[in-house]
Design a protein around this motif. Sequence first.
Motif, mmCIF file in Angstrom:
data_model
loop_
_atom_site.group_PDB
_atom_site.id
_atom_site.type_symbol
_atom_site.label_atom_id
_atom_site.label_comp_id
_atom_site.label_asym_id
_atom_site.label_seq_id
_atom_site.Cartn_x
_atom_site.Cartn_y
_atom_site.Cartn_z
ATOM 1 N N UNK A 38 0.862 -1.186 0.000
ATOM 2 C CA UNK A 38 0.000 0.000 0.000
ATOM 3 C C UNK A 38 0.890 1.225 0.000
ATOM 4 N N UNK A 39 0.524 2.215 -0.797
ATOM 5 C CA UNK A 39 1.323 3.421 -0.951
ATOM 6 C C UNK A 39 0.567 4.638 -0.442
ATOM 7 N N UNK A 40 1.333 5.652 -0.085
ATOM 8 C CA UNK A 40 0.770 6.966 0.204
ATOM 9 C C UNK A 40 1.598 7.989 -0.563
ATOM 10 N N UNK A 41 1.025 8.486 -1.653
ATOM 11 C CA UNK A 41 1.667 9.551 -2.435
ATOM 12 C C UNK A 41 1.302 10.877 -1.786
ATOM 13 N N UNK A 42 2.315 11.630 -1.404
ATOM 14 C CA UNK A 42 2.090 12.891 -0.711
ATOM 15 C C UNK A 42 2.641 14.026 -1.556
ATOM 16 N N UNK A 43 1.767 14.910 -1.986
ATOM 17 C CA UNK A 43 2.152 16.066 -2.807
ATOM 18 C C UNK A 43 1.835 17.354 -2.069
ATOM 19 N N UNK A 44 2.427 18.432 -2.548
ATOM 20 C CA UNK A 44 2.203 19.765 -1.950
ATOM 21 C C UNK A 44 2.388 19.723 -0.437
ATOM 22 N N UNK A 45 3.490 19.134 -0.027
ATOM 23 C CA UNK A 45 3.731 18.946 1.402
ATOM 24 C C UNK A 45 3.927 20.276 2.119
ATOM 25 N N UNK A 46 3.474 20.304 3.365
ATOM 26 C CA UNK A 46 3.568 21.489 4.212
ATOM 27 C C UNK A 46 4.375 21.131 5.462
ATOM 28 N N UNK A 47 4.969 22.118 6.117
ATOM 29 C CA UNK A 47 5.695 21.812 7.357
ATOM 30 C C UNK A 47 4.833 21.089 8.386
ATOM 31 N N UNK A 48 3.546 21.389 8.422
ATOM 32 C CA UNK A 48 2.663 20.723 9.392
ATOM 33 C C UNK A 48 2.376 19.268 9.036
ATOM 34 N N UNK A 49 2.849 18.813 7.888
ATOM 35 C CA UNK A 49 2.743 17.393 7.561
ATOM 36 C C UNK A 49 3.867 16.569 8.193
#
Length: 124
Positions: A78-89
């Motif tokens: 299972x994958x989690x593609x994370x885009x437009x990351x923010x410092x709060x992520x």
Amino acid sequence: QVRLVESGGGSVQAGGSLKLSCSVSGPVYNRLCTAWFRQAPGKEREGLAGIGAISHVTFYSESVKGRFTISQDNANTVYLQMDSLKPEDSGMYFCAAAPRAPCTVVEDTPYEHWGQGTQVTVSS
């Protein structure tokens, strides 16, 4: 016995992307749902996204909808593609498995099996 192993964490600048992987093993009937959670220092664990192992139905929290995408290429990864990351992520990201649907992430109590986590750091 269900086992989950996360990988793919790291450091990235704000606006960047990361793709996390979760290798899942064990009887499918014990892991009908796989989900991603995160925990930042001093904060409660937060559900991000869930997916059905057979149905492939997905659920997202409002905080990541439109930026993160959960997917699976077979019943074991299972994958989690994370885009437009923010410092709060930033935080420790965990994948988890639950034996019953629906694969919502409002609460973590249905998820009985957990990985060790992978760290994600987003700098501004």
